[in-house]
Design a protein around this motif. Structure first.
Motif, PDB file in Angstrom:
ATOM      1  N   GLN A   1      76.206  73.896  -1.977  1.00  0.00           N
ATOM      2  CA  GLN A   1      76.677  74.783  -0.919  1.00  0.00           C
ATOM      3  C   GLN A   1      77.223  73.997   0.264  1.00  0.00           C
ATOM      4  O   GLN A   1      78.175  74.438   0.924  1.00  0.00           O
ATOM      5  CB  GLN A   1      75.548  75.711  -0.475  1.00  0.00           C
TER       6      GLN A   1
ATOM      7  N   ARG B   1      80.947  74.524   1.696  1.00  0.00           N
ATOM      8  CA  ARG B   1      81.250  74.787   3.106  1.00  0.00           C
ATOM      9  C   ARG B   1      82.251  73.775   3.651  1.00  0.00           C
ATOM     10  O   ARG B   1      83.164  74.128   4.404  1.00  0.00           O
ATOM     11  CB  ARG B   1      79.963  74.767   3.937  1.00  0.00           C
TER      12      ARG B   1
ATOM     13  N   VAL C   1      73.012  88.586   2.561  1.00  0.00           N
ATOM     14  CA  VAL C   1      73.063  87.570   1.527  1.00  0.00           C
ATOM     15  C   VAL C   1      71.798  87.670   0.699  1.00  0.00           C
ATOM     16  O   VAL C   1      70.697  87.686   1.249  1.00  0.00           O
ATOM     17  CB  VAL C   1      73.177  86.162   2.145  1.00  0.00           C
TER      18      VAL C   1
ATOM     19  N   ALA D   1      71.963  79.453   1.886  1.00  0.00           N
ATOM     20  CA  ALA D   1      72.587  80.776   1.850  1.00  0.00           C
ATOM     21  C   ALA D   1      72.856  81.308   3.252  1.00  0.00           C
ATOM     22  O   ALA D   1      73.922  81.866   3.531  1.00  0.00           O
ATOM     23  CB  ALA D   1      71.693  81.740   1.071  1.00  0.00           C
TER      24      ALA D   1
ATOM     25  N   SER E   1      75.752  79.428   4.835  1.00  0.00           N
ATOM     26  CA  SER E   1      77.037  79.819   4.259  1.00  0.00           C
ATOM     27  C   SER E   1      77.522  81.132   4.868  1.00  0.00           C
ATOM     28  O   SER E   1      78.706  81.280   5.193  1.00  0.00           O
ATOM     29  CB  SER E   1      76.916  79.948   2.738  1.00  0.00           C
ATOM     30  N   ALA E   2      76.608  82.099   5.015  1.00  0.00           N
ATOM     31  CA  ALA E   2      76.986  83.374   5.624  1.00  0.00           C
ATOM     32  C   ALA E   2      77.373  83.186   7.086  1.00  0.00           C
ATOM     33  O   ALA E   2      78.339  83.784   7.575  1.00  0.00           O
ATOM     34  CB  ALA E   2      75.837  84.370   5.501  1.00  0.00           C
TER      35      ALA E   2
ATOM     36  N   GLU F   1      78.544  80.435   8.476  1.00  0.00           N
ATOM     37  CA  GLU F   1      79.806  79.702   8.564  1.00  0.00           C
ATOM     38  C   GLU F   1      80.991  80.623   8.292  1.00  0.00           C
ATOM     39  O   GLU F   1      82.059  80.461   8.889  1.00  0.00           O
ATOM     40  CB  GLU F   1      79.809  78.541   7.563  1.00  0.00           C
ATOM     41  N   TYR F   2      80.826  81.585   7.400  1.00  0.00           N
ATOM     42  CA  TYR F   2      81.916  82.531   7.142  1.00  0.00           C
ATOM     43  C   TYR F   2      82.251  83.307   8.414  1.00  0.00           C
ATOM     44  O   TYR F   2      83.421  83.479   8.763  1.00  0.00           O
ATOM     45  CB  TYR F   2      81.531  83.492   6.020  1.00  0.00           C
TER      46      TYR F   2
ATOM     47  N   ARG G   1      80.434  85.883   0.172  1.00  0.00           N
ATOM     48  CA  ARG G   1      80.962  85.340   1.421  1.00  0.00           C
ATOM     49  C   ARG G   1      80.916  83.823   1.438  1.00  0.00           C
ATOM     50  O   ARG G   1      81.723  83.181   2.104  1.00  0.00           O
ATOM     51  CB  ARG G   1      80.172  85.884   2.609  1.00  0.00           C
ATOM     52  N   ALA G   2      79.971  83.240   0.711  1.00  0.00           N
ATOM     53  CA  ALA G   2      79.842  81.787   0.710  1.00  0.00           C
ATOM     54  C   ALA G   2      81.025  81.107   0.042  1.00  0.00           C
ATOM     55  O   ALA G   2      81.242  79.914   0.244  1.00  0.00           O
ATOM     56  CB  ALA G   2      78.546  81.374   0.001  1.00  0.00           C
ATOM     57  N   GLN G   3      81.811  81.837  -0.770  1.00  0.00           N
ATOM     58  CA  GLN G   3      82.959  81.252  -1.458  1.00  0.00           C
ATOM     59  C   GLN G   3      84.296  81.764  -0.935  1.00  0.00           C
ATOM     60  O   GLN G   3      85.340  81.324  -1.394  1.00  0.00           O
ATOM     61  CB  GLN G   3      82.885  81.543  -2.965  1.00  0.00           C
TER      62      GLN G   3
END
Length: 285
Positions: free
Chosen positions: A47, A51, A128, A146, A149-150, A152-153, A250-252
């Protein structure tokens, strides 16, 4: 004599069986725990690389979209007009393009107006999913990736919005107020090749105008994937038709483009400490 030793042998065999069974259970639990930990570490590192890759691509796209904001703020179309442009990502330039068909132009105007109206509305928070791990340390490690990642989005999305929207001047005769709205995205494959259109509404004292910026998807995706070739050589970008960020991807997702980064799954970490192997080997010996 042999009859007297039989109970002792039976007791010894029973004790040995219990000890071996207990040691086998401990070995199984330790190895399974180590495997779960290796998966958690691999997922966290994976992850982190995702990111990093998304930030690189967002930065590249952001520089292109920032140019459109500068052009719209410095030389906006006349009120009631529609200005069509196309972006050359390799040259970082914007050039005038042919006016799209009436139906396509109307669709872009509607998308731009919708984005203009909703640019100040709060973005709904997506949930998430929490990994189904029982170990607290592993759960904290997995959730950290997780949650980041959310987060950062949302940061990338807010950063893109701040670069796309511009407000110039005050509402006076010398410096009329100009509001450059955010960009709306629309896919188009009518020409045989997939292209992405960005459209925005520009509001001034004389009324509203609209502008579109077209970019070829093959050229843009190739440029973005080259930015992350050292992290994911076999990655690809997948266009997304629906709007909004789904709860589980959202992480991708890229925040500036309706596209999803697709990368191979992580491999279990192999460079973790192996002290437990020596301890188990000594116990069995």
């Amino acid at each position: 004599m042999k009859a007297q030793r039989r109970p002792l042998l039976a007791l010894y065999a029973l004790g040995s069986g219990v000890a071996v069974t207990a040691l086998a259970i401990v070995t199984f639990v330790v190895l399974r725990q180590q495997e779960r930990h290796a998966r958690a570490v691999a997922e966290a590192l994976h992850q982190e690389d995702v990111r990093t890759a998304l930030w690189r691509m967002e930065t590249r796209v952001g520089s292109l979209l920032a140019m459109t904001t500068g052009v719209a703020a410095q030389a906006p179309p006349a009120p009631g007009n529609f200005a069509a442009n196309w972006i050359a990502p390799a040259m970082n330039s914007i050039q005038q393009a042919e006016t799209p068909s009436e139906g396509r132009q109307q669709a872009l105007i509607e998308a731009a107006d919708l984005a203009f109206v909703g640019c100040n509305m709060p973005v709904p928070q997506a949930n998430v999913p929490t990994p189904a791990w029982t170990n607290p340390d592993q759960q904290a490690l997995g959730n950290r990736g997780a949650e980041r990642s959310a987060d950062e989005y949302m940061r990338r999305d807010n950063s893109n919005l701040s670069q796309q929207v511009a407000l110039q001047g005050a509402s006076t005769e010398r410096a009329p107020q100009l509001f450059v709205g955010p960009l709306a995205t629309c896919w188009d494959s009518s020409g045989g090749e997939l292209a992405l259109d960005f459209a925005r509404r520009i509001e001034g004292p004389g009324g509203a105008s609209h502008a579109s910026y077209r970019i070829e998807w093959d050229e843009l995706s190739g440029l973005l994937l080259a930015e992350i070739a050292d992290l994911f050589p076999s990655a690809r970008l997948e266009p997304i038709e629906e709007s909004g960020a789904a709860k589980d991807d959202r992480a991708q997702r890229l925040a500036a483009l309706p596209a999803r980064l697709v990368v191979p799954p992580p491999l279990p970490a192999t460079d973790l400490p192996r002290d437990h192997v020596w301890a188990l080997g000594g116990a069995w010996a």
